[in-house]
Design an enzyme around this catalytic site. Structure first.
Site, PDB file in Angstrom:
ATOM      1  N   THR A 186       0.767  -1.311   0.082  1.00 51.65           N
ATOM      2  CA  THR A 186       0.015  -0.237   0.064  1.00 51.65           C
ATOM      3  C   THR A 186       1.044   1.210   0.081  1.00 51.65           C
ATOM      4  O   THR A 186       0.065   2.488   0.062  1.00 51.65           O
ATOM      5  CB  THR A 186      -0.960  -0.066   1.282  1.00 51.65           C
ATOM      6  OG1 THR A 186      -0.181  -0.100   2.365  1.00 51.65           O
ATOM      7  CG2 THR A 186      -1.959  -1.135   1.203  1.00 51.65           C
ATOM      8  N   LYS A 187       1.951   1.221   0.086  1.00 54.94           N
ATOM      9  CA  LYS A 187       3.041   2.535   0.017  1.00 54.94           C
ATOM     10  C   LYS A 187       3.011   2.905  -0.945  1.00 54.94           C
ATOM     11  O   LYS A 187       2.694   2.103  -2.328  1.00 54.94           O
ATOM     12  CB  LYS A 187       4.460   2.126   0.707  1.00 54.94           C
ATOM     13  CG  LYS A 187       4.478   1.516   2.107  1.00 54.94           C
ATOM     14  CD  LYS A 187       4.173   2.561   3.017  1.00 54.94           C
ATOM     15  CE  LYS A 187       4.315   2.007   4.483  1.00 54.94           C
ATOM     16  NZ  LYS A 187       3.568   1.241   4.944  1.00 54.94           N
TER      17      LYS A 187
END
Length: 370
Positions: A186-187
């Site tokens: 999700t970064k």
């Protein structure tokens, strides 16, 4: 009902799927899957992107923090100053080494730790200052560095959420003695599994980290050991995918800034607090955070309309059960406690289209204005 995710990773893949598949094919045909040429190339590319000399790929962002502190010899009797308003890993690694996390309250507008309070936190046992670039916004790095230099302390930037963010025209990662990134999916620069990296200008630290990540291996062979190390290696498939994504990162971060600007403008007249960004920072909006005293009600209202949100971070670190022995009590760090009760993330990502964002904004406005 259409669903609006917090981040649409499937949409991201659809945009770059061909490039990713080619990168995967290259690795699979090579027969090299751990710490091979893709990892080496990614290390060089991320270091250059960050303005540092060395990149050391590891298994995840938590290990990046842990191995760096270990390489500096942090252990029992030492103290590391950091923020209480961050993911647990930031403090966890300090405790895992037997050292003590010391928490500094945060600024109510930026959610970064308040550097004006550092002075009162120092003791003879302080060894490291660990600022967190929370949600993609750089900490007050000049002040942190000056304070650390005066006392001979190390600075470790937790840039897990902030790759590509800038402070006074320079990318984070290049200000401290070292900095760490997470490549959790999700970064802003996320893989298809776990991954992390340390960047630094310190050649001795880089060599120590390269040893620690492979069981403390010595230079003679993989069966000679000079340290008690870890098994913390970045694999070739993740590195190859991350190299593809790194080429898109600046454009993706710019798209996030534009969507954050739309949120800022569209919510300005509502009883919510939107992020404050000092003029000398370039935020990359890993998450777009708003604050409201009616957080739980608003989250439920949006959930009923198929819009995903998340609370960040509902329990500040100094009040976590595992840290009861540190002696903190409710009210000790009042700003972090208040923000933890009010902060929530809205859907955001480079692929968030205008119609979908307008739907989120409309649902929020309906909640407050009826």
């Amino acid at each position: 009902m259409n669903r609006t995710p917090l981040l649409d990773l499937a949409a991201q893949y659809r945009g770059i799927g061909g490039e990713i598949q080619e990168a995967m094919r290259r690795v699979l045909e090579s027969g090299r899957y751990i710490l091979g040429p893709e990892v080496k190339a990614l290390e060089e590319e991320v270091a250059a992107f960050s303005g540092t000399r060395h990149g050391i790929g590891v298994a995840n962002g938590t290990d990046a923090l842990l191995l760096t502190l270990d390489a500096w010899g942090i252990g029992p009797g030492d103290e590391v100053i950091t923020s209480p308003f961050t993911f647990f890993a930031t403090a966890e690694v300090i405790s895992r080494l037997g050292a003590r996390p010391v928490f500094v309250d945060i600024d109510p507008e930026t959610y970064l730790f308040d550097v004006s309070q550092l002075e009162q936190k120092y003791t003879p046992r302080t060894r490291v200052i660990l600022p967190v670039h929370i949600f993609g916004q750089p900490a007050d790095l000049d002040e942190v560095r000056a304070s650390a230099k005066d006392r001979g302390l190390k600075v470790l930037e937790d840039a897990a959420q902030a790759i590509g963010a800038e402070y006074k025209g320079r990318k984070v990662g290049s200000f401290g003695d070292a900095a760490t990134y997470s490549f959790f999916p999700t970064k802003n620069l996320g893989g298809y599994g776990d991954g992390g990296m340390v960047v630094t200008d310190d050649e001795e630290l880089a060599e120590r980290l390269r040893s620690l990540r492979v069981h403390g291996r010595g230079p003679q062979s993989k069966y000679h050991h000079i340290d008690i190390g870890y098994n913390s290696r970045l694999d070739e498939l993740q590195a190859a995918a991350l190299r593809v994504k790194l080429r898109h990162l600046e454009a993706w971060n710019e798209a996030r800034r534009e969507k954050a600007r739309i949120y800022d403008q569209s919510l300005a007249d509502l009883p919510v607090v939107t992020p404050a960004v000092p003029a000398d920072r370039k935020h990359i909006y890993h998450l777009y955070i708003i604050r409201t005293r009616r957080r739980e009600e608003l989250m439920e209202h949006l959930r009923e309309r198929g819009i995903a949100t998340a609370a960040y971070y509902p329990v500040p670190l100094h009040l976590q059960e595992v840290y009861r022995d540190l002696g903190y009590r409710e009210g000790d760090l009042p700003v972090a406690e208040e923000v933890s009760r009010q902060a929530m993330a809205l859907p955001l990502g480079p692929e968030l289209d205008q119609v979908t964002q307008d739907g989120v904004i409309g649902a929020i406005r309906d909640f407050f204005l009826g």
